[in-house]
Design a protein around this motif. Structure first.
Motif, mmCIF file in Angstrom:
data_model
loop_
_atom_site.group_PDB
_atom_site.id
_atom_site.type_symbol
_atom_site.label_atom_id
_atom_site.label_comp_id
_atom_site.label_asym_id
_atom_site.label_seq_id
_atom_site.Cartn_x
_atom_site.Cartn_y
_atom_site.Cartn_z
ATOM 1 N N GLY A 1 -0.083 -3.796 -5.800
ATOM 2 C CA GLY A 1 -1.193 -2.318 -5.569
ATOM 3 C C GLY A 1 -2.769 -3.302 -4.886
ATOM 4 O O GLY A 1 -3.724 -2.409 -4.131
ATOM 5 N N ARG B 1 2.512 0.738 -4.553
ATOM 6 C CA ARG B 1 0.526 1.370 -4.681
ATOM 7 C C ARG B 1 0.407 1.175 -5.876
ATOM 8 O O ARG B 1 -1.218 1.155 -6.506
ATOM 9 N N ASP C 1 0.723 -1.183 0.195
ATOM 10 C CA ASP C 1 0.511 0.293 0.425
ATOM 11 C C ASP C 1 1.083 1.174 0.073
ATOM 12 O O ASP C 1 0.572 2.524 0.058
#
Length: 268
Positions: free
Chosen positions: A54, A48, A44
């Motif tokens: 992601g 990401r 994250d």
């Protein structure tokens, strides 16, 4: 006199306070939390913008796990995987324990076959997959066979090692009392080997579970390995991560089932 004897007596060793208290109760939750934080940081934060990583963070994966647990196909896939795993482990135990007894009790045979055993046990079971499919077709049979090929060597080698460690005096006493080979096996050998075989079964289960998942990506239409492949083909990466989590959790639970119980209490 009594004072002198009391001085000569060995004093009981002091038990460290940490050992007396046992493991810290929050150690494992803290380690799990650290692993989840590292997972979140990678997926994250650092990756990401990545099209795959992601979408495989803890949040989307947790939602996908919840969805999977409510689907009937998840139970069907888990049951198929467990069926193949147990079949392979049963085959490995039926073949591996007697082979271990034979190798452990016959030094010349063990010495002569050592190169063959070394070559076979270091060959990846998945290398046999094309041959297994050709000989056994598709479905449960080749998958269970590959699991058995992976699990047989822990069973065999652990049993052989345990046989070599049997107390010769105990065997001699039983034989001197006129016991037959079957009675020697039942009264001395089997009770002595039982904990070693259970430990080998736990090790074989872990190896078999690792082999099972890629084996289920070859010509079957059910199982957790098939679910991984299906999620990848659909580009459903949260579902892929969730399936991986379920595979790991199932393997953890299976390992715990075979873990020997811990002794508690301060008695001798």
């Amino acid at each position: 006199m009594s004072t002198r004897h009391s001085r000569d007596r060995p004093r009981p060793r002091a038990v460290p306070a940490a050992a007396a208290r046992g493991p810290a109760p929050l150690a494992r939750p803290a380690a799990v939390l650290a692993a989840v934080l590292a997972w979140w940081l990678v997926c994250d934060v650092l990756a990401r913008d990545n099209a795959v990583l992601g979408r495989m963070g803890p949040g989307p994966t947790a939602v996908a796990v919840w969805d999977l647990l409510q689907e009937r196909s998840t139970a069907v896939n888990a049951a198929a995987s467990l069926r193949r795993l147990l079949t392979g482990l049963a085959l490995a135990a039926v073949a591996g324990v007697p082979l271990g007894l034979l190798l452990g009790s016959r030094r010349l045979l063990e010495h002569a076959t050592a190169p063959i055993v070394a070559v076979l046990r270091t060959t990846s079971p998945l290398a046999w997959a094309p041959l297994a499919i050709v000989l056994l077709g598709v479905g449960d049979a080749p998958v269970a066979a590959l699991v058995a090929l992976a699990a047989i060597w822990p069973m065999t080698l652990t049993t052989a090692h345990a046989v070599r460690g049997l107390d010769p005096a105990a065997l001699q006493v039983v034989r001197s009392l006129g016991a037959s080979r079957v009675e020697v096996l039942g009264t001395v050998v089997v009770p002595a080997l039982r904990p070693h075989v259970l430990a080998a079964l736990r090790l074989a289960l872990g190896i078999g579970w690792v082999v099972l998942v890629p084996a289920e990506m070859l010509g079957v239409d059910s199982g957790l390995g098939y679910a991984v492949l299906n999620a990848r083909d659909q580009l459903d990466y949260p579902r892929l991560a969730a399936t991986i989590v379920l595979i790991g959790a199932t393997g953890f639970l299976l390992d715990r089932l075979l873990q020997p119980p811990t002794r508690t209490g301060g008695g001798r």
